[in-house]
Scaffold this motif. Sequence first.
Motif, PDB file in Angstrom:
ATOM      1  N   VAL A  69       0.987  -1.302   0.086  1.00 32.56           N
ATOM      2  CA  VAL A  69      -0.127   0.050   0.164  1.00 32.56           C
ATOM      3  C   VAL A  69       0.745   1.194  -0.025  1.00 32.56           C
ATOM      4  O   VAL A  69       0.667   2.097  -0.764  1.00 32.56           O
ATOM      5  N   VAL A  82       1.898   2.153  -3.421  1.00 36.52           N
ATOM      6  CA  VAL A  82       0.879   2.760  -4.216  1.00 36.52           C
ATOM      7  C   VAL A  82       0.676   4.029  -3.962  1.00 36.52           C
ATOM      8  O   VAL A  82       0.573   4.805  -4.648  1.00 36.52           O
ATOM      9  N   GLN A  83       0.706   4.679  -2.714  1.00 33.20           N
ATOM     10  CA  GLN A  83       0.395   6.047  -2.212  1.00 33.20           C
ATOM     11  C   GLN A  83       1.344   6.737  -2.718  1.00 33.20           C
ATOM     12  O   GLN A  83       1.195   8.032  -3.225  1.00 33.20           O
ATOM     13  N   PRO A 101      -4.559   1.670 -13.640  1.00 33.43           N
ATOM     14  CA  PRO A 101      -4.656   0.591 -12.597  1.00 33.43           C
ATOM     15  C   PRO A 101      -4.656  -0.547 -13.416  1.00 33.43           C
ATOM     16  O   PRO A 101      -5.549  -0.893 -14.271  1.00 33.43           O
ATOM     17  N   LEU A 150      -1.271  -4.595 -10.211  1.00 36.91           N
ATOM     18  CA  LEU A 150      -1.175  -4.930  -8.677  1.00 36.91           C
ATOM     19  C   LEU A 150      -1.194  -6.698  -8.717  1.00 36.91           C
ATOM     20  O   LEU A 150      -1.200  -7.087  -7.901  1.00 36.91           O
ATOM     21  N   MET A 153       0.570  -7.858  -5.689  1.00 37.99           N
ATOM     22  CA  MET A 153      -0.329  -7.683  -4.457  1.00 37.99           C
ATOM     23  C   MET A 153      -1.373  -8.688  -4.567  1.00 37.99           C
ATOM     24  O   MET A 153      -2.513  -8.486  -4.911  1.00 37.99           O
ATOM     25  N   GLN A 211      -5.725  -9.222  -1.124  1.00 37.16           N
ATOM     26  CA  GLN A 211      -5.138  -8.238  -1.903  1.00 37.16           C
ATOM     27  C   GLN A 211      -5.948  -8.216  -3.355  1.00 37.16           C
ATOM     28  O   GLN A 211      -6.000  -9.166  -3.834  1.00 37.16           O
ATOM     29  N   LEU A 232      -5.411   6.986   1.905  1.00 40.67           N
ATOM     30  CA  LEU A 232      -5.801   5.678   2.057  1.00 40.67           C
ATOM     31  C   LEU A 232      -7.240   5.597   2.735  1.00 40.67           C
ATOM     32  O   LEU A 232      -7.323   6.295   3.829  1.00 40.67           O
ATOM     33  N   VAL A 286      -6.660  -1.536  -2.962  1.00 44.83           N
ATOM     34  CA  VAL A 286      -5.512  -1.963  -2.425  1.00 44.83           C
ATOM     35  C   VAL A 286      -5.754  -3.441  -1.728  1.00 44.83           C
ATOM     36  O   VAL A 286      -4.717  -3.807  -1.248  1.00 44.83           O
ATOM     37  N   GLU A 287      -7.101  -3.474  -0.952  1.00 46.76           N
ATOM     38  CA  GLU A 287      -7.172  -4.646  -0.308  1.00 46.76           C
ATOM     39  C   GLU A 287      -9.046  -4.804  -0.250  1.00 46.76           C
ATOM     40  O   GLU A 287      -9.589  -3.752  -0.279  1.00 46.76           O
TER      41      GLU A 287
END
Lengths: 463, 463
Positions: A49, A52-53, A68, A90, A93, A109, A175, A206-207
């Motif tokens: 994460v 990603v941020q 994405p 992703l 993840m 993920q 987030l 992200v989750e």
Amino acid sequence: MSDPRLAELSRRLPDLRLLTAPGDLEHYGRDWTRRWTPAPLAVALPAGVDEVQAIVRWANEQQVAIVPSGGRTGLSGGAVAANGELVLSLERMNRVLDFDAVDRTLTVQPGIVLQNVHEAARSHGLLYPVDFAARGSCSLGGNIATNAGGIRVIRYGNTREWIAGLKVVTGNGELLELNRGLIKNSSGYDFRQLMIGSEGTLGIMVEATLRLTDLPPPSQVMLLALPDMDALMQVFALFRARLTLQAFEFFTDRALEHVLVHGAQRAIDGDYPYYVVTEFDAADGAAQDAALAAFEHALEQGWVSDGVIAQSEAQAAALWRLREGITESLAPRRPYKNDVSVRISAVPAFLHEMQALLAREYPQVEVVWFGHIGDGNLHINVLRPDDLAEEAFIAQCEHVTKLLAATLQRHGGSISAEHGIGLVKRAYLESTRSEAEIALMRGVRRVFDPNGILNPGKLFEAD
Amino acid sequence: MSDPRLAELSRRLPDLRLLTAPGDLEHYGRDWTRRWTPAPLAVALPAGVDEVQAIVRWANEQQVAIVPSGGRTGLSGGAVAANGELVLSLERMNRVLDFDAVDRTLTVQPGIVLQNVHEAARSHGLLYPVDFAARGSCSLGGNIATNAGGIRVIRYGNTREWIAGLKVVTGNGELLELNRGLIKNSSGYDFRQLMIGSEGTLGIMVEATLRLTDLPPPSQVMLLALPDMDALMQVFALFRARLTLQAFEFFTDRALEHVLVHGAQRAIDGDYPYYVVTEFDAADGAAQDAALAAFEHALEQGWVSDGVIAQSEAQAAALWRLREGITESLAPRRPYKNDVSVRISAVPAFLHEMQALLAREYPQVEVVWFGHIGDGNLHINVLRPDDLAEEAFIAQCEHVTKLLAATLQRHGGSISAEHGIGLVKRAYLESTRSEAEIALMRGVRRVFDPNGILNPGKLFEAD
């Protein structure tokens, strides 16, 4: 890494996996549509994460657009990177993070492949019920971004119903932890629901915390051959009333031809224009008798010409392959795809108009259609004739799509049932959503992504 | 009608029913909370969508705030008008507009009372499954505005799952037709879902299309007496694993005392600290045997002290009354209410902390709690001692609510499970939603209601 923007990204995140080789750019720059030439700036594969941020913050400062990216099995171009974007894949993840037996939730993920979600759920004696043919390669993040539907919607609904919590990075790099697995939570706007189906234009997932359910009871699979289109609705009404359906899928003789050429086994002799694969609860003899009685009633009424019930799991799989193999059997021809829906009650009238339209507009063109009748969802695949150039073919298809969109609008339908809008359908969005709605969508996008860095040009033209 | 703004409204809409008598202002200005003194400017009772749109346009020009209003059974002050607002009551828009047997949908106006929805569905052999004690007076529009939950969530989910389409008038006066009854529709942001639970701050609902489902199978109702709090989760886990639950509700001995005083009949002799009312599928002898076996197992384990199974519909209703009568039995005492939720897995730890907190902070105060254990939802009712003034009592309750909110935050819970935020809980919103989320909520509100005329001050402080 001669691009100064990428050099800055690497400086900030020295451990970030960043790909720029031409083969990688091509691989990660496209999805199952093959209409656009991939041309991303680079491909980033964050491990968590924080990365990603940090990427999103960098993108805002450097004014780089982000695409994405999950399994890139999309059919609307939602994951295409053809304009110097950074692909944020992703795929690393992809882990199961948690299972909770009391909550009956699985936290994963976003890069996890759907089939791995199914297997993780089953290893705990539970079911994640969203399912469709791309299960072996599509990612859960992509499923959520398009609110994926598939073959079990008639029983279990779309992806939307199964998301108990979402962690999302907004276009600002913030987030959000949305809903956190709660069953009841009436504390303001449900941004979890807003994110589902937003095609990567509001945030990067992200989750996800997925709700699981009981394994389905034992079932039976039946293949039916139908004499005409009107019989479809009759059989559907009959079977829905008498059985507990898990799936009710139909396809045409042309679709069958392609699957058979592709290696599937014919299960019913003779030629019929329409076929149905249905799966229903059959826990005991009574349920099996009810299915047989329904079949015989349909036969007497002339709604069904022939049929077969699978006698083993292998036979059930073979019957399912007749329906599920269609998309794959057509893939080498790169069909132009329409994925439309209407209310179930509008299906008969729409089908007749649609057939007349297709016959008139595609006289020399092969059109293969199939779909989920219990969801009012039809997939129309148009195959390019060998003697027609790609460009001219697309132009013709877009002309027909405009007419189809107008027909759908009259019937209150949608230009995208389950594939999303992406690049492919954005020109037709206003046939499904009003001008006021689209203006509000743009406004909401600006709230979550003020600089417009998240998947610009998808869903609607970039602003 | 001396107010020039009202004179202008009447001039534009000469047929609009507009009330300004003091009794009407008081009646329509308050909900089931009784903490605020009603002080609306007037009450408008539009007869249709055109009038709603015209009122909203007038409100924008005249800068008059609108409080959308249904059955006013809300418990969070979401429908209170205490600051010169126009109450826009939808009670005249209360009809069933359409039933579609193929789609299995019922289209209604928002002012319809929930029980009338139940009856309309049943008249077609189908079920609208959202249900709770206020069914005889709450309106469907209010249910949608708070994403109402209730006693069947464990089986059927919240209101959110049952809305196939919504017509909404935004803060600009635009009419949106959201989703239009489609099952699959992946065409951009799902504003239908965004509207659900938005407490009248994004739009005014003017029509809803509800999904219906099969009538439930025959069921049985059981009352259980439990020896202690930990037994609650044990019995829940056991019953969920062995039976198909339709409801699993619990309450304390104090709650029981109030219902008995209020006229309900005692069903189990002796005094026990906790009780459960559960309803489960019992289509045949096997299901009934399974229920009995589960009960006996719980008895052997010491998780249950006593129990009774209803032998008739009248007895089932009598058992249900023990749970459903609680809110009504407390109403004359005007309790301070908390309506909180956590994940089911967090219930045991949260319950222990909550009990310690309540015992410490309310030593001289009677606290009655009950709830929906299968949804992780607890209702805490604090009763004002006779010798404590209203104002001091509220101040004490707000102090405790702050502590409770902090406890909830540690357990990932929500300060409002199903009542909404309204006026009552807006001060605690940031314990459930992050600063970033609240900022985004304000941003989204500005998109749908740029002048902030829809229910200002509810959900969050007016901006």
